[in-house]
Design an enzyme around this catalytic site. Structure first.
Site, PDB file in Angstrom:
ATOM      1  N   GLU A 123      47.677  43.831  34.792  1.00  0.00           N
ATOM      2  CA  GLU A 123      48.177  42.487  35.094  1.00  0.00           C
ATOM      3  C   GLU A 123      47.030  41.500  35.319  1.00  0.00           C
ATOM      4  O   GLU A 123      47.086  40.348  34.870  1.00  0.00           O
ATOM      5  CB  GLU A 123      49.104  42.529  36.315  1.00  0.00           C
ATOM      6  N   HIS A 126      45.672  40.289  32.056  1.00  0.00           N
ATOM      7  CA  HIS A 126      46.392  39.164  31.447  1.00  0.00           C
ATOM      8  C   HIS A 126      45.776  37.837  31.884  1.00  0.00           C
ATOM      9  O   HIS A 126      45.642  36.902  31.085  1.00  0.00           O
ATOM     10  CB  HIS A 126      47.864  39.193  31.851  1.00  0.00           C
TER      11      HIS A 126
END
Length: 263
Positions: A123, A126
């Site tokens: 995450e 990203h």
């Protein structure tokens, strides 16, 4: 009108040309400041009136893993806000504006700290790769026929394009996941982040084996999905194990592995 639109599109592509950490070409038309504003505002909206925020040991656990990865990523953990949401769905996200959210369902699914580190590293990747900005920019180019940049960045309107671009579509009932290229890139970057942090990168493979088992064989075929299939992700992660294993061992030589205890 057609010719003018073509010129505008060409200018947009030239001005917005950028590269991701892996060298992939990107179209970025929004500033980091704008993305930080959108990410922080979206995170606040998620927490607004939410009586399911979890504190205590689960939050300490997620914070321990997140801090180790952020330090390896040369970021200051003190600048980042971390929240745990009481939600059975196995989900997690990181947002521009220095925000990390993890569902209790993901804490349950990830059997070890190393497996949860694979999720959180993915995450954060990203954000590092500016995938949200890339998707907002793509949404902007889709509006060229009306007016380039017409997606209301000022005031941070919660339109599907913005929420999906930030990877928060599911939380707001909008099904707009990251693209397959983004997911593959985040898998790759996140794998190296977790290894640099002192978490065992082989556990990333185990995580996706758990995800495959949890899906009960109901995941769509890869060609029908914007995400790589579980099998494809497992194969890709396995291919990197020799290279990333050396980074992991070097990290352990520098300092002991993080001690994060699952509640």
């Amino acid at each position: 009108m057609f010719r003018a639109s073509v010129v505008v599109i060409l200018v947009v592509w030239i001005v917005g040309c950028a590269s991701s950490p892996t060298g992939r070409h990107q179209l970025i038309l929004v500033s980091d400041a704008q993305m930080n504003q959108m990410g922080a505002a979206s995170f606040d909206k998620l927490k607004e009136g939410n009586d399911k925020l979890v504190v205590g040991k689960p939050l300490e656990y997620v914070r321990c893993i997140s801090d180790a990865i952020l330090i390896a990523d040369q970021r200051n953990p003190a600048d980042w806000e971390v929240a745990v949401f009481e939600d059975a769905s196995p989900n997690a996200f990181a947002l521009p504006g220095k925000k990390i959210g993890v569902h209790t369902g993901m804490i349950s699914l990830a059997e070890t700290p190393d497996q949860l580190a694979a999720v959180i590293g993915h995450e954060i990747a990203h954000v590092d790769a500016r995938h949200g900005a890339e998707r907002v920019s793509l949404a902007m180019t889709n509006q060229v026929a009306q007016q380039v940049g017409a997606i209301a960045l000022e005031g941070v309107e919660y339109k599907p394009e913005i929420l999906g671009a930030l990877g928060l579509g599911a939380q707001f009932g909008v099904l707009l996941p990251y693209s397959r290229a983004h997911e593959t890139e985040a898998d790759y970057i996140g794998l190296y982040l977790m290894a640099q942090s002192g978490f065992d990168p082989s556990e990333a493979v185990a995580l996706w084996q758990n995800m495959k088992k949890a899906s009960g064989g109901k995941a769509p075929a890869e060609f029908m999905s914007t995400h790589p299939s579980n099998d494809r992700r497992i194969r890709d992660l396995e291919k990197e194990q020799n290279a990333v294993g050396a980074i992991y061992r070097a990290a352990l030589n520098r300092k002991p592995a993080p001690v994060c205890r699952k509640p």
